[in-house]
Write an enzyme that holds these catalytic residues in place. Structure first.
Site, PDB file in Angstrom:
ATOM      1  N   HIS A 196      16.267   2.930   2.475  1.00 38.24           N
ATOM      2  CA  HIS A 196      17.384   2.571   1.605  1.00 38.24           C
ATOM      3  C   HIS A 196      17.664   1.095   1.768  1.00 38.24           C
ATOM      4  CE1 HIS A 196      21.286   2.671  -0.347  1.00 38.24           C
ATOM      5  NE2 HIS A 196      20.852   3.778  -0.901  1.00 38.24           N
ATOM      6  N   ASP A 233      18.108  11.507  -1.804  1.00 41.65           N
ATOM      7  CA  ASP A 233      17.164  12.199  -2.680  1.00 41.65           C
ATOM      8  C   ASP A 233      16.206  13.110  -1.918  1.00 41.65           C
ATOM      9  OD1 ASP A 233      18.083  11.174  -5.080  1.00 41.65           O
ATOM     10  OD2 ASP A 233      16.993   9.303  -4.791  1.00 41.65           O
TER      11      ASP A 233
HETATM   12  N1  CMC Z   1       7.651   4.600   2.798  1.00 40.46           N
HETATM   13  C1  CMC Z   1       6.900   3.724   3.503  1.00 40.46           C
HETATM   14  N2  CMC Z   1       7.271   2.463   3.791  1.00 40.46           N
HETATM   15  C2  CMC Z   1       8.457   2.059   3.330  1.00 40.46           C
HETATM   16  C3  CMC Z   1       9.311   2.916   2.597  1.00 40.46           C
HETATM   17  C4  CMC Z   1       8.857   4.217   2.334  1.00 40.46           C
HETATM   18  N3  CMC Z   1       9.612   5.064   1.630  1.00 40.46           N
HETATM   19  N4  CMC Z   1      10.428   2.249   2.264  1.00 40.46           N
HETATM   20  C5  CMC Z   1      10.304   1.022   2.781  1.00 40.46           C
HETATM   21  N5  CMC Z   1       9.117   0.898   3.438  1.00 40.46           N
HETATM   22  C6  CMC Z   1       8.653  -0.253   4.192  1.00 40.46           C
HETATM   23  C7  CMC Z   1       8.145  -1.362   3.268  1.00 40.46           C
HETATM   24  O1  CMC Z   1       6.772  -1.234   3.011  1.00 40.46           O
HETATM   25  C8  CMC Z   1       8.473  -2.596   4.078  1.00 40.46           C
HETATM   26  O2  CMC Z   1       7.525  -2.712   5.100  1.00 40.46           O
HETATM   27  P1  CMC Z   1       7.056  -4.180   5.610  1.00 40.46           P
HETATM   28  O3  CMC Z   1       8.306  -4.825   6.170  1.00 40.46           O
HETATM   29  O4  CMC Z   1       6.013  -3.909   6.631  1.00 40.46           O
HETATM   30  O5  CMC Z   1       6.542  -4.896   4.388  1.00 40.46           O
HETATM   31  C9  CMC Z   1       9.809  -2.248   4.753  1.00 40.46           C
HETATM   32  O6  CMC Z   1       9.778  -0.810   4.877  1.00 40.46           O
HETATM   33  C10 CMC Z   1      11.042  -2.665   3.974  1.00 40.46           C
HETATM   34  O7  CMC Z   1      10.940  -2.097   2.655  1.00 40.46           O
HETATM   35  P2  CMC Z   1      11.466  -2.809   1.349  1.00 40.46           P
HETATM   36  O8  CMC Z   1      10.747  -2.246   0.173  1.00 40.46           O
HETATM   37  O9  CMC Z   1      11.437  -4.299   1.528  1.00 40.46           O
HETATM   38  O10 CMC Z   1      12.995  -2.345   1.356  1.00 40.46           O
HETATM   39  P3  CMC Z   1      13.958  -2.376   0.117  1.00 40.46           P
HETATM   40  O11 CMC Z   1      15.327  -2.441   0.670  1.00 40.46           O
HETATM   41  O12 CMC Z   1      13.538  -3.439  -0.843  1.00 40.46           O
HETATM   42  O13 CMC Z   1      13.699  -0.966  -0.601  1.00 40.46           O
HETATM   43  C11 CMC Z   1      13.801   1.328  -1.184  1.00 40.46           C
HETATM   44  C12 CMC Z   1      14.508   0.149  -0.469  1.00 40.46           C
HETATM   45  C13 CMC Z   1      14.773   2.499  -1.270  1.00 40.46           C
HETATM   46  C14 CMC Z   1      13.424   0.895  -2.613  1.00 40.46           C
HETATM   47  C15 CMC Z   1      12.538   1.717  -0.392  1.00 40.46           C
HETATM   48  O14 CMC Z   1      12.876   2.124   0.911  1.00 40.46           O
HETATM   49  C16 CMC Z   1      11.712   2.799  -1.085  1.00 40.46           C
HETATM   50  O15 CMC Z   1      10.855   2.477  -1.925  1.00 40.46           O
HETATM   51  N6  CMC Z   1      11.959   4.110  -0.742  1.00 40.46           N
HETATM   52  C17 CMC Z   1      11.299   5.217  -1.450  1.00 40.46           C
HETATM   53  C18 CMC Z   1      12.001   5.479  -2.779  1.00 40.46           C
HETATM   54  C19 CMC Z   1      13.330   6.203  -2.605  1.00 40.46           C
HETATM   55  O16 CMC Z   1      13.432   7.168  -1.869  1.00 40.46           O
HETATM   56  N7  CMC Z   1      14.337   5.712  -3.342  1.00 40.46           N
HETATM   57  C20 CMC Z   1      15.672   6.360  -3.355  1.00 40.46           C
HETATM   58  C21 CMC Z   1      16.710   5.486  -2.738  1.00 40.46           C
HETATM   59  S1  CMC Z   1      18.233   6.425  -2.409  1.00 40.46           S
HETATM   60  C22 CMC Z   1      18.812   6.854  -3.975  1.00 40.46           C
HETATM   61  C23 CMC Z   1      19.484   5.711  -4.611  1.00 40.46           C
HETATM   62  O17 CMC Z   1      20.648   5.443  -4.272  1.00 40.46           O
HETATM   63  O18 CMC Z   1      18.857   5.106  -5.497  1.00 40.46           O
END
Ligand code: CMC
Length: 430
Positions: free
Chosen positions: A308, A365
């Site tokens: 998140h 989710d």
């Molecule tokens: N699986 C594997 N690796 C992950 C995941 C995941 N679900 N989420 C983040 N990472 C890793 C990412 O690759 C990165 O690694 P590194 O630092 O080595 O490059 C690190 O964790 C930070 O991730 P980020 O993408 O920079 O973080 P963000 O804050 O931009 O993204 C997120 C947040 C929710 C988009 C992301 O965690 C994600 O894609 N999760 C899966 C989709 C999901 O479940 N979304 C629902 C969110 S809750 C409902 C809502 O309120 O929308």
């Protein structure tokens, strides 16, 4: 003297005000920085940028705290109906019994949708995604209420649009479901409460006027909708505010929010989680294999329902949902093998240094889809349920943006393209 921040640019010092929120969060107010210094700040994805001040929702991602108008999500989910929380978000206070009864009664005056809207279903190709249908339908509502196109018509007109949206959204969501099945539409029954009415329009049949949804299901739906009701400046709420800031009408702003929610990194994740769990099951149930895929930077696979932008300890909504999932499945006597896979996946991920180091925990989710499935919803309908729950949050955010007279949202950029160059006539281009 109140706290300030100093920034030195090209040897010149600028003093910027520091803003403090009611929960102690602090921000440097850079709104005059460009005017003073010619510099802007750069923050792709707004990871470190506050777009507004707000009195609606507080969350502390480190402590896993979520509160609406000061009330904890745990209390609201335990003690309130969804429509009570809707009132709270919109009006800032919990309703008295009389205020709640009046609010519900006003909503029921608008639950029918114009029959012309049903004609739109003929235009949608078979198998159209329900979220695309929903955003089109909500956008189309503005065409049936042309007076709503002007957001300056005053509080009374806006309030009528708010009531129409709250009232028609469940009717439209249920219509999408029924049309998918090819079943006749069940009209709203204004003697029923908001959630029971929605379930009746969805799972009831025209041929069975005595259908009443199981109270366990009604309770679970109320809880799920409450848990989705608002989440401060997330992608879809920000979209609603950005679109609304151009003084676009409320229907079009909400329709834009629905489209933002659709994405798999936001609300669309609930559909993706279940598809992922199904995939793991069909592949033989080896969760470690999929954990390794998620960790592999050369593999685009992510563990859906994990991580998140704001929560870096736990998502309080996920905790409540996990408990609710257990209760619902037990009460309904459903034994879903996918739940076992979800639990195994959670356990392995929570003990894996990759997920621990990056503070990746199950989000709202991760478990919601398991309940939706037990209640009988098809997988690609899950995000529609998220939208139904998020509607009061979007409306409250839009109202706040409008009442605070926020300027049109218009970020700046740092241009990194070509410098000026001479025009090349067609016959000289290579
Ligand atoms: N699986 C594997 N690796 C992950 C995941 C995941 N679900 N989420 C983040 N990472 C890793 C990412 O690759 C990165 O690694 P590194 O630092 O080595 O490059 C690190 O964790 C930070 O991730 P980020 O993408 O920079 O973080 P963000 O804050 O931009 O993204 C997120 C947040 C929710 C988009 C992301 O965690 C994600 O894609 N999760 C899966 C989709 C999901 O479940 N979304 C629902 C969110 S809750 C409902 C809502 O309120 O929308």
């Amino acid at each position: 003297m109140s706290e300030t921040a100093k920034i030195i640019l090209e040897g010149k010092e600028y003093e910027l005000p520091v803003i403090q929120g009611s929960e102690g969060e602090k921000a440097i107010d850079i709104s005059n920085l460009r005017g003073l210094s010619g510099y802007i700040t750069l923050d792709p994805g707004y990871k470190n940028t506050g777009a507004t001040t707000s009195t609606i929702t507080f969350l502390d991602g480190e402590l896993g705290v979520l509160r609406h108008r000061g009330y904890s999500i745990e209390d609201l989910a335990e003690h309130c109906s969804f429509i009570e929380v809707t009132y709270l978000l919109l009006h800032g206070e919990l309703p008295t019994a009389q205020q709640l009864a009046e609010f519900e009664s006003k909503i029921t005056e608008h639950t029918l949708v114009n029959e012309g809207l049903e004609g739109m279903f003929k235009a949608f190709p078979t198998g159209s995604h329900p979220m695309g249908q929903l955003s089109s339908m909500i956008s189309a509502l503005s065409l049936f209420y042309p007076k709503s196109l002007n957001p300056h018509r005053g509080e009374e007109a806006i309030n009528r649009t708010v009531l129409r949206l709250l009232a028609k959204m469940p009717t439209i969501c249920a219509m999408i479901y029924k049309k998918r099945l090819g079943h006749p539409i069940v009209y709203p029954n204004n003697r029923l409460d908001y959630v029971t009415n929605y379930l009746n329009m969805t799972f009831g049949q025209v041929s069975d006027p005595d259908y009443t949804p199981d109270p366990v299901i009604v309770r679970a739906m109320n809880k799920l909708l409450i848990l989705h009701a608002d989440h401060e400046q997330n992608c879809s709420a920000s979209t609603v505010r950005v679109v609304g800031s151009s003084q676009s009408n409320l229907y079009s702003s909400i329709s834009a929010g629905i489209n933002a929610l659709w994405g798999p990194l936001h609300g669309g994740a609930n559909q993706e989680v279940l598809e992922m769990l199904e995939l793991i099951k069909e592949d033989g149930g080896d969760v470690t294999k999929f954990i390794n895929k998620a960790k592999d930077k050369n593999d685009p696979f992510r563990l859906m329902g994990f991580g998140h932008r704001v929560y870096k300890n736990f998502d309080p909504r996920a905790k409540i949902i996990k408990k609710a999932a257990d209760e619902v499945l037990e009460k309904l006597g459903v034994n879903d093998p996918v739940l076992e896979i979800a639990k195994k996946l959670e356990e392995v991920a929570l003990n894996d240094p990759y997920f621990i180091d990056r503070k990746l925990f199950p989000n709202v989710d991760f478990y919601s889809g398991i309940i939706y499935r037990a209640l009988g919803f098809p997988t690609d309908f899950f995000t529609v349920l998220f939208a139904l729950g998020r509607l009061p949050g979007w409306i409250s955010q839009w109202q706040e943006m409008r009442r605070d007279k926020e300027p049109i949202a218009r970020p700046r950029q740092i241009y990194t393209g070509e410098p000026p160059r001479a025009f090349v006539p067609m016959d000289q281009r290579k």
